[in-house]
Motif scaffolding. Structure first.
Motif, short mmCIF file in Angstrom:
data_model
loop_
_atom_site.label_atom_id
_atom_site.label_comp_id
_atom_site.label_asym_id
_atom_site.label_seq_id
_atom_site.Cartn_x
_atom_site.Cartn_y
_atom_site.Cartn_z
N PHE A 119 7.96 0.07 5.23
CA PHE A 119 9.19 -0.40 4.29
C PHE A 119 9.97 0.83 3.92
CE2 PHE A 119 11.18 -1.00 0.46
CZ PHE A 119 12.08 -2.39 0.61
N ASP A 120 9.42 1.91 3.71
CA ASP A 120 10.08 3.38 3.41
C ASP A 120 9.28 4.29 3.56
OD1 ASP A 120 12.13 4.71 2.59
OD2 ASP A 120 11.75 4.41 0.21
N TYR A 121 9.67 5.73 3.44
CA TYR A 121 8.96 7.04 3.86
C TYR A 121 9.55 7.90 2.66
CZ TYR A 121 6.66 10.36 6.68
OH TYR A 121 5.83 11.23 7.16
N ILE A 122 8.71 8.26 1.83
CA ILE A 122 9.07 9.01 0.66
C ILE A 122 8.42 10.15 0.73
CG2 ILE A 122 9.21 9.16 -1.70
CD1 ILE A 122 9.41 6.26 -2.09
N ILE A 130 0.92 -1.30 -0.08
CA ILE A 130 0.03 -0.02 0.00
C ILE A 130 0.96 1.05 -0.02
CG2 ILE A 130 -1.57 1.44 1.41
CD1 ILE A 130 -2.93 -1.09 2.44
N LEU A 131 0.56 2.22 -0.91
CA LEU A 131 1.17 3.54 -0.81
C LEU A 131 0.37 4.54 -0.24
CD1 LEU A 131 2.51 3.77 -4.43
CD2 LEU A 131 3.75 2.97 -2.48
N LEU A 132 0.88 4.98 0.92
CA LEU A 132 -0.22 5.71 1.89
C LEU A 132 0.21 7.18 2.07
CD1 LEU A 132 -2.68 5.64 3.87
CD2 LEU A 132 -0.96 4.63 5.70
N ASP A 133 -0.72 7.98 1.89
CA ASP A 133 -0.48 9.31 2.39
C ASP A 133 -0.93 9.55 3.90
OD1 ASP A 133 -0.20 12.12 2.59
OD2 ASP A 133 -1.65 12.80 0.72
N VAL A 177 3.71 -1.44 3.80
CA VAL A 177 3.45 -0.18 3.57
C VAL A 177 4.23 0.69 3.25
CG1 VAL A 177 2.33 1.74 4.76
CG2 VAL A 177 1.31 -0.30 5.24
N ILE A 178 4.36 1.48 2.44
CA ILE A 178 5.18 2.60 2.10
C ILE A 178 4.37 4.21 2.28
CG2 ILE A 178 6.52 3.77 0.22
CD1 ILE A 178 7.29 1.15 -1.05
N MET A 179 5.14 4.85 2.90
CA MET A 179 4.48 6.24 3.15
C MET A 179 4.88 6.89 1.95
SD MET A 179 2.87 5.62 5.93
CE MET A 179 2.22 7.11 6.26
N MET A 180 4.14 7.77 1.58
CA MET A 180 4.24 8.82 0.46
C MET A 180 3.59 10.11 0.71
SD MET A 180 4.27 8.11 -3.71
CE MET A 180 5.54 6.58 -3.32
N THR A 181 4.20 11.01 1.41
CA THR A 181 3.35 12.17 1.92
C THR A 181 4.36 13.44 1.96
OG1 THR A 181 2.35 12.81 3.93
CG2 THR A 181 4.06 11.26 4.27
N ALA A 182 3.67 14.53 2.33
CA ALA A 182 4.35 15.83 2.54
C ALA A 182 4.71 15.90 3.73
CB ALA A 182 3.44 16.99 2.07
N ALA A 183 4.42 15.13 4.84
CA ALA A 183 4.32 15.18 6.29
C ALA A 183 5.92 14.88 6.51
CB ALA A 183 3.51 14.15 6.98
N LYS A 184 6.72 15.80 7.01
CA LYS A 184 8.08 15.57 7.53
C LYS A 184 8.38 15.67 8.90
CE LYS A 184 9.13 18.90 4.50
NZ LYS A 184 9.73 19.70 3.79
N GLU A 185 7.34 15.61 9.89
CA GLU A 185 7.59 15.87 11.32
C GLU A 185 8.40 14.48 11.80
OE1 GLU A 185 4.32 18.40 9.80
OE2 GLU A 185 4.67 16.17 9.85
N VAL A 186 9.24 14.88 12.67
CA VAL A 186 10.10 13.94 13.23
C VAL A 186 9.07 12.76 13.80
CG1 VAL A 186 11.69 13.18 14.85
CG2 VAL A 186 12.10 14.92 13.57
N GLU A 187 7.96 13.34 14.63
CA GLU A 187 7.13 12.27 15.35
C GLU A 187 6.51 11.31 14.61
OE1 GLU A 187 7.41 15.59 15.60
OE2 GLU A 187 7.87 16.13 17.60
N THR A 188 6.04 11.93 13.20
CA THR A 188 5.23 11.26 12.31
C THR A 188 6.17 9.98 11.88
OG1 THR A 188 3.77 13.00 11.86
CG2 THR A 188 3.88 11.15 10.02
N VAL A 189 7.50 10.59 11.43
CA VAL A 189 8.27 9.55 10.75
C VAL A 189 8.66 8.55 11.73
CG1 VAL A 189 10.57 9.29 9.64
CG2 VAL A 189 9.32 11.42 9.12
N ALA A 190 8.89 8.82 12.82
CA ALA A 190 9.72 7.79 13.89
C ALA A 190 8.20 6.87 14.15
CB ALA A 190 9.59 8.59 15.24
N GLU A 191 7.02 7.34 14.38
CA GLU A 191 5.85 6.46 14.55
C GLU A 191 5.62 5.61 13.50
OE1 GLU A 191 0.98 6.86 15.77
OE2 GLU A 191 2.36 8.53 15.82
N THR A 192 5.52 5.83 12.18
CA THR A 192 5.56 4.98 10.98
C THR A 192 6.51 4.00 11.01
OG1 THR A 192 6.56 6.58 9.65
CG2 THR A 192 4.09 6.70 9.79
#
Length: 235
Positions: free
Chosen positions: A104-107, A56-59, A83-98
């Motif tokens: 698999f990756d955060y783009i 799943i590519l998820l925003d 799941v691969i996150m594909m989003t404009a969200a760049k907050e550290v808390e969001t990245v860390a939680e995912t």
């Protein structure tokens, strides 16, 4: 050869969703099976489909869900889907939680196709390892657990690649190598699959031999010259 990897895109902006769909379909071995604009639509599809997607590519920013609620619902109900996150969200808390949730990756948007393709080639290689073997060598496990898309996933990670060896092409050649059957693959076949000349493919395959990612063998046919075939390295 692996079956096509099925991908679901969850993206509320139809223009971005279409770009992502085109990107996915440009990478060999992947196909988009569904595009959802909302969390409800995504969950309805996943709960009713007879065949779940592999990926799943998820925003993060989906209009009918709060924060990462959809992400955690997916991780809870559909643990077998990556799941691969594909989003404009760049907050550290969001990245860390995912990351804690096992992505698999955060783009980060806007998405560059080369970066996108690198992720998908790496995912395809991981999928191949996990679906074609019953046991993994330590080096293969290290590759899976320490996979970094922006670094060279080979044994010479602390050194620059030699002149004439491009990392992305090297990854593609290595994937083709590992997807070949026990008879191995020729430089001609590898070049045809990747879209490079036979001499270029041979250069990459010989480099893999030099770093013990591949082994080369001569196969003798009934007629003609012996054929040099490449197989994944085994101890």
């Amino acid at each position: 050869m692996l079956e096509p990897i099925h991908v679901v895109i969850v993206e509320d902006d139809f223009r971005i969703a279409e770009i992502n769909r085109q990107f996915v379909n440009r990478v060999e071995g992947f196909i988009v099976t569904y595009v959802a604009k909302t969390g409800e639509e995504a969950l309805t599809y996943l709960r009713s489909t007879e065949e779940l997607p592999h990926l799943i590519l998820l925003d993060v920013y989906i209009p009918d869900v709060e924060g990462l609620d959809l992400f955690w619902t997916l991780r809870s109900e559909f643990t077998e889907i990556d799941v691969i996150m594909m989003t404009a969200a760049k907050e550290v808390e969001t990245v860390a939680e995912t990351l804690r949730g096992g992505i698999f990756d955060y783009i980060v948007k806007p998405v560059d196709f080369d970066r996108f393709e690198r992720t998908f080639v790496s995912y395809r290689k991981q999928k191949h390892l996990l679906t074609t073997k019953t046991e993994l060598m330590q080096e293969e496990i290290d590759l899976l657990t320490g996979l970094q898309i922006t670094t060279t996933p080979y044994k010479d990670t602390d050194e620059r690649l030699p002149k004439g060896i491009d990392q992305l092409t090297l990854e593609k050649i290595n994937v083709i190598l590992h997807e070949s059957d026990e008879s191995g693959i020729t430089a001609l076949d590898a070049g045809s699959k990747v879209g490079v000349s036979r001499s270029t493919a041979r250069r990459y395959l010989e480099y893999l031999v030099s770093i013990k990612e591949a082994d080369a063998q001569l196969k003798y046919g009934d007629i003609g010259r012996p054929e040099r075939r490449y197989i994944p390295w085994t101890e």
